[in-house]
Design a protein around this motif. Structure first.
Motif, PDB file in Angstrom:
ATOM      1  N   MET A 199     -38.494  27.261-116.545  1.00 57.98           N
ATOM      2  CA  MET A 199     -38.974  27.180-117.910  1.00 57.98           C
ATOM      3  C   MET A 199     -38.812  28.566-118.531  1.00 57.98           C
ATOM      4  SD  MET A 199     -42.748  26.102-119.318  1.00 57.98           S
ATOM      5  CE  MET A 199     -42.616  24.462-118.677  1.00 57.98           C
ATOM      6  N   ASP A 200     -38.212  28.594-119.688  1.00 62.37           N
ATOM      7  CA  ASP A 200     -38.018  29.890-120.324  1.00 62.37           C
ATOM      8  C   ASP A 200     -39.257  30.316-121.108  1.00 62.37           C
ATOM      9  OD1 ASP A 200     -37.635  28.033-122.387  1.00 62.37           O
ATOM     10  OD2 ASP A 200     -36.336  29.402-123.493  1.00 62.37           O
ATOM     11  N   LEU A 201     -39.254  31.542-121.543  1.00 58.32           N
ATOM     12  CA  LEU A 201     -40.416  32.140-122.202  1.00 58.32           C
ATOM     13  C   LEU A 201     -40.777  31.434-123.507  1.00 58.32           C
ATOM     14  CD1 LEU A 201     -42.490  34.424-122.199  1.00 58.32           C
ATOM     15  CD2 LEU A 201     -40.810  35.832-123.377  1.00 58.32           C
ATOM     16  N   SER A 202     -39.781  31.081-124.296  1.00 62.24           N
ATOM     17  CA  SER A 202     -40.049  30.449-125.586  1.00 62.24           C
ATOM     18  C   SER A 202     -40.699  29.080-125.402  1.00 62.24           C
ATOM     19  CB  SER A 202     -38.747  30.309-126.368  1.00 62.24           C
ATOM     20  OG  SER A 202     -38.977  29.659-127.583  1.00 62.24           O
ATOM     21  N   LEU A 203     -40.191  28.286-124.477  1.00 62.78           N
ATOM     22  CA  LEU A 203     -40.764  26.969-124.240  1.00 62.78           C
ATOM     23  C   LEU A 203     -42.186  27.075-123.701  1.00 62.78           C
ATOM     24  CD1 LEU A 203     -40.378  23.915-124.199  1.00 62.78           C
ATOM     25  CD2 LEU A 203     -39.464  24.157-121.886  1.00 62.78           C
ATOM     26  N   ALA A 204     -42.428  28.024-122.799  1.00 64.65           N
ATOM     27  CA  ALA A 204     -43.779  28.217-122.257  1.00 64.65           C
ATOM     28  C   ALA A 204     -44.750  28.645-123.351  1.00 64.65           C
ATOM     29  CB  ALA A 204     -43.748  29.253-121.139  1.00 64.65           C
ATOM     30  N   THR A 205     -44.297  29.493-124.246  1.00 66.47           N
ATOM     31  CA  THR A 205     -45.150  29.953-125.340  1.00 66.47           C
ATOM     32  C   THR A 205     -45.538  28.795-126.253  1.00 66.47           C
ATOM     33  OG1 THR A 205     -44.082  32.109-125.286  1.00 66.47           O
ATOM     34  CG2 THR A 205     -45.294  31.547-127.285  1.00 66.47           C
ATOM     35  N   TRP A 206     -44.572  27.989-126.646  1.00 65.38           N
ATOM     36  CA  TRP A 206     -44.859  26.862-127.522  1.00 65.38           C
ATOM     37  C   TRP A 206     -45.701  25.807-126.824  1.00 65.38           C
ATOM     38  CZ3 TRP A 206     -44.940  27.295-132.407  1.00 65.38           C
ATOM     39  CH2 TRP A 206     -44.092  28.174-133.056  1.00 65.38           C
ATOM     40  N   LEU A 207     -45.520  25.650-125.521  1.00 65.52           N
ATOM     41  CA  LEU A 207     -46.346  24.702-124.775  1.00 65.52           C
ATOM     42  C   LEU A 207     -47.807  25.137-124.772  1.00 65.52           C
ATOM     43  CD1 LEU A 207     -46.544  22.210-122.925  1.00 65.52           C
ATOM     44  CD2 LEU A 207     -46.176  23.775-121.009  1.00 65.52           C
ATOM     45  N   VAL A 208     -48.053  26.413-124.545  1.00 65.53           N
ATOM     46  CA  VAL A 208     -49.434  26.925-124.546  1.00 65.53           C
ATOM     47  C   VAL A 208     -50.053  26.792-125.933  1.00 65.53           C
ATOM     48  CG1 VAL A 208     -50.843  29.011-124.286  1.00 65.53           C
ATOM     49  CG2 VAL A 208     -49.124  28.458-122.584  1.00 65.53           C
ATOM     50  N   ILE A 209     -49.288  27.067-126.968  1.00 65.08           N
ATOM     51  CA  ILE A 209     -49.809  26.943-128.337  1.00 65.08           C
ATOM     52  C   ILE A 209     -50.151  25.486-128.656  1.00 65.08           C
ATOM     53  CG2 ILE A 209     -49.203  27.149-130.789  1.00 65.08           C
ATOM     54  CD1 ILE A 209     -47.633  29.683-130.005  1.00 65.08           C
ATOM     55  N   ALA A 210     -49.276  24.558-128.288  1.00 71.69           N
ATOM     56  CA  ALA A 210     -49.525  23.141-128.564  1.00 71.69           C
ATOM     57  C   ALA A 210     -50.739  22.634-127.779  1.00 71.69           C
ATOM     58  CB  ALA A 210     -48.294  22.310-128.219  1.00 71.69           C
ATOM     59  N   VAL A 211     -50.854  23.016-126.522  1.00 73.28           N
ATOM     60  CA  VAL A 211     -52.001  22.596-125.714  1.00 73.28           C
ATOM     61  C   VAL A 211     -53.284  23.215-126.257  1.00 73.28           C
ATOM     62  CG1 VAL A 211     -53.038  22.759-123.413  1.00 73.28           C
ATOM     63  CG2 VAL A 211     -50.652  22.115-123.656  1.00 73.28           C
ATOM     64  N   ALA A 212     -53.218  24.466-126.707  1.00 75.29           N
ATOM     65  CA  ALA A 212     -54.401  25.126-127.272  1.00 75.29           C
ATOM     66  C   ALA A 212     -54.874  24.422-128.539  1.00 75.29           C
ATOM     67  CB  ALA A 212     -54.099  26.597-127.555  1.00 75.29           C
ATOM     68  N   ILE A 213     -53.944  24.027-129.389  1.00 80.78           N
ATOM     69  CA  ILE A 213     -54.330  23.312-130.612  1.00 80.78           C
ATOM     70  C   ILE A 213     -54.970  21.966-130.266  1.00 80.78           C
ATOM     71  CG2 ILE A 213     -53.423  22.144-132.666  1.00 80.78           C
ATOM     72  CD1 ILE A 213     -51.357  24.428-132.856  1.00 80.78           C
ATOM     73  N   ALA A 214     -54.369  21.247-129.338  1.00 78.68           N
ATOM     74  CA  ALA A 214     -54.905  19.938-128.956  1.00 78.68           C
ATOM     75  C   ALA A 214     -56.274  20.070-128.294  1.00 78.68           C
ATOM     76  CB  ALA A 214     -53.931  19.230-128.019  1.00 78.68           C
ATOM     77  N   PHE A 215     -56.408  20.998-127.347  1.00 74.81           N
ATOM     78  CA  PHE A 215     -57.668  21.152-126.622  1.00 74.81           C
ATOM     79  C   PHE A 215     -58.766  21.748-127.495  1.00 74.81           C
ATOM     80  CE2 PHE A 215     -56.369  21.134-121.865  1.00 74.81           C
ATOM     81  CZ  PHE A 215     -55.818  19.880-122.036  1.00 74.81           C
ATOM     82  N   ALA A 216     -58.423  22.580-128.464  1.00 75.82           N
ATOM     83  CA  ALA A 216     -59.441  23.157-129.343  1.00 75.82           C
ATOM     84  C   ALA A 216     -60.057  22.091-130.237  1.00 75.82           C
ATOM     85  CB  ALA A 216     -58.838  24.272-130.189  1.00 75.82           C
TER      86      ALA A 216
END
Length: 106
Positions: free
Chosen positions: A1-18
């Motif tokens: 997994m590259d850095l950009s995909l990991a970053t967007w995954l964390v942001i999307a999960v953070a929005i959903a979980f928040a």
């Protein structure tokens, strides 16, 4: 997994979980609460805050795992956690508005 995909995954999960504590009446989305005497199935605000607190650490754990898979993890100080916790609370604002500030038409 590259850095950009990991970053967007964390942001999307953070929005959903928040927003998860404010968008449903179950704890963590799948643990149903028993109704109190004469009350509907509603979570108290304190339960929602505790859920938000736990989900913050779940997202942080996911981010740490993804960072360690990409390369070396960087040590974080208290400032990082203070800023990221504030950002997580800001991400939860749409769910808070929908739950508590929006006028309901009956």
């Amino acid at each position: 997994m590259d850095l950009s995909l990991a970053t967007w995954l964390v942001i999307a999960v953070a929005i959903a979980f928040a927003n998860l504590p404010f968008l449903n009446e179950s704890v963590f989305g799948f643990i149903p609460l028993k109704p109190a005497q004469g009350r509907a199935h509603t979570k108290f605000f304190v339960v929602r805050l505790l859920e938000l607190f736990v989900l913050y650490f779940v997202v942080g754990g996911l981010a740490h795992v993804l960072e360690s898979r990409i390369g070396n993890t960087f040590p974080q100080t208290w400032e990082f956690y203070a800023i990221s916790a504030c950002m997580f609370v800001v991400l939860a604002f749409p769910g808070f508005v929908l739950r508590y500030l929006r006028k309901r038409r009956h």
